[in-house]
Design an enzyme around this catalytic site. Sequence first.
Site, short mmCIF file in Angstrom:
data_model
loop_
_atom_site.label_atom_id
_atom_site.label_comp_id
_atom_site.label_asym_id
_atom_site.label_seq_id
_atom_site.Cartn_x
_atom_site.Cartn_y
_atom_site.Cartn_z
N ARG A 162 0.83 -1.21 0.00
CA ARG A 162 0.00 0.00 0.00
C ARG A 162 0.87 1.26 0.00
NH1 ARG A 162 -2.36 -3.77 -1.07
NH2 ARG A 162 -4.33 -4.56 -0.25
N SER A 237 -11.84 -1.15 2.24
CA SER A 237 -11.04 -1.39 3.44
C SER A 237 -10.51 -0.08 4.00
CB SER A 237 -9.86 -2.32 3.12
OG SER A 237 -10.32 -3.58 2.69
N GLU A 333 -5.91 3.09 5.82
CA GLU A 333 -5.52 2.94 4.43
C GLU A 333 -6.05 4.11 3.60
OE1 GLU A 333 -6.45 -0.29 0.91
OE2 GLU A 333 -5.99 -1.03 2.91
#
Length: 337
Positions: A162, A237, A333
């Site tokens: 990420r 998410s 995130e």
Amino acid sequence: MQILDNISLKPYNTFGIDVNARQFVAVNTIQDLKFIYSNYKNTNKFILGGGSNMLLTKPVDALVIQLNLKGKSIINTSENHVLIECQAGENWHEFVLWTLKQDFGGLENLSLIPGNVGTSPIQNIGAYGVELKDYFYSCNALNLDTLQIETFSKADCDFGYRHSIFKQEAKGKYIITSVVFKLSIKNHTLHTNYGAITNELEAMNVKQPTIQDISNAVIAIRESKLPNPKIIGNSGSFFKNPVISKSQFLQLQDNFKDVPHYIVSENEIKVPAGWLIETAGFKGKTFGNYGVHKKQALVLVNYNDAKGEDILNLSKLIQNTIYRIFNISIEAEVNIF
């Protein structure tokens, strides 16, 4: 190209947060993008892609630029591979479906991820054992100082979990305008061993899966546990899966024998954030008009006109609780503004 004043951003973010932008413009060409940066040098700017990986907590006191660059093209083919350039404003899932229709392999495990193509390298999006970097070839980006297009190779992008250079050193300095992918034409490599893909393929009675079958399995899995942002506001998410040391994992395992985990390296273990959040009791919990989704603890949801600040406070409550119970820090995130 028309610059609008005092526009609600509710239709432009998948959380459905109703905050206003001081100014708003949809940009359809690189020339228009350069024009904005040349003629509005002293104006604060806010780049908006698909609006899927963000939480807006206050009005945006800036010129919001919706990047609406469209188009995709095959730029090179070899015996086994094809290079495809896709413009930044294309919807990610629609692009994946287009590649599968051409029988180009690689992106099938990344089906149904929300957002646009231009933001995919920033986050190095990933799902079901595949990350964007696995099929990334290069990207073009506008240098906001020189207003020249520069090309970034895979090595230039410094991809990690990420993570990319566009989240660190290059943050705020470039706008990605297109991405080039290297996909397979034949002898596709299939990734079926992560998550529930194998079980889903069995349920579909598929014994020799194609890349299209894998995409269908991924879509079915995601639809079974992830809310549609067009119906319930969310950004997918919300948290990253934490990577902890082996010694810390062994301590965790002493107290939680069945903790799921994935070995990252000899000394690093990835623990699913969803399991941590569910074990802490947050899965399905509601707080008025927002909460944690009942089928997937990683997903925070806006049920009806919640404020971004409320959802942010919930995320902090979850983070603090996870740290108190497990001694593990989980990071958001999504980008929070």
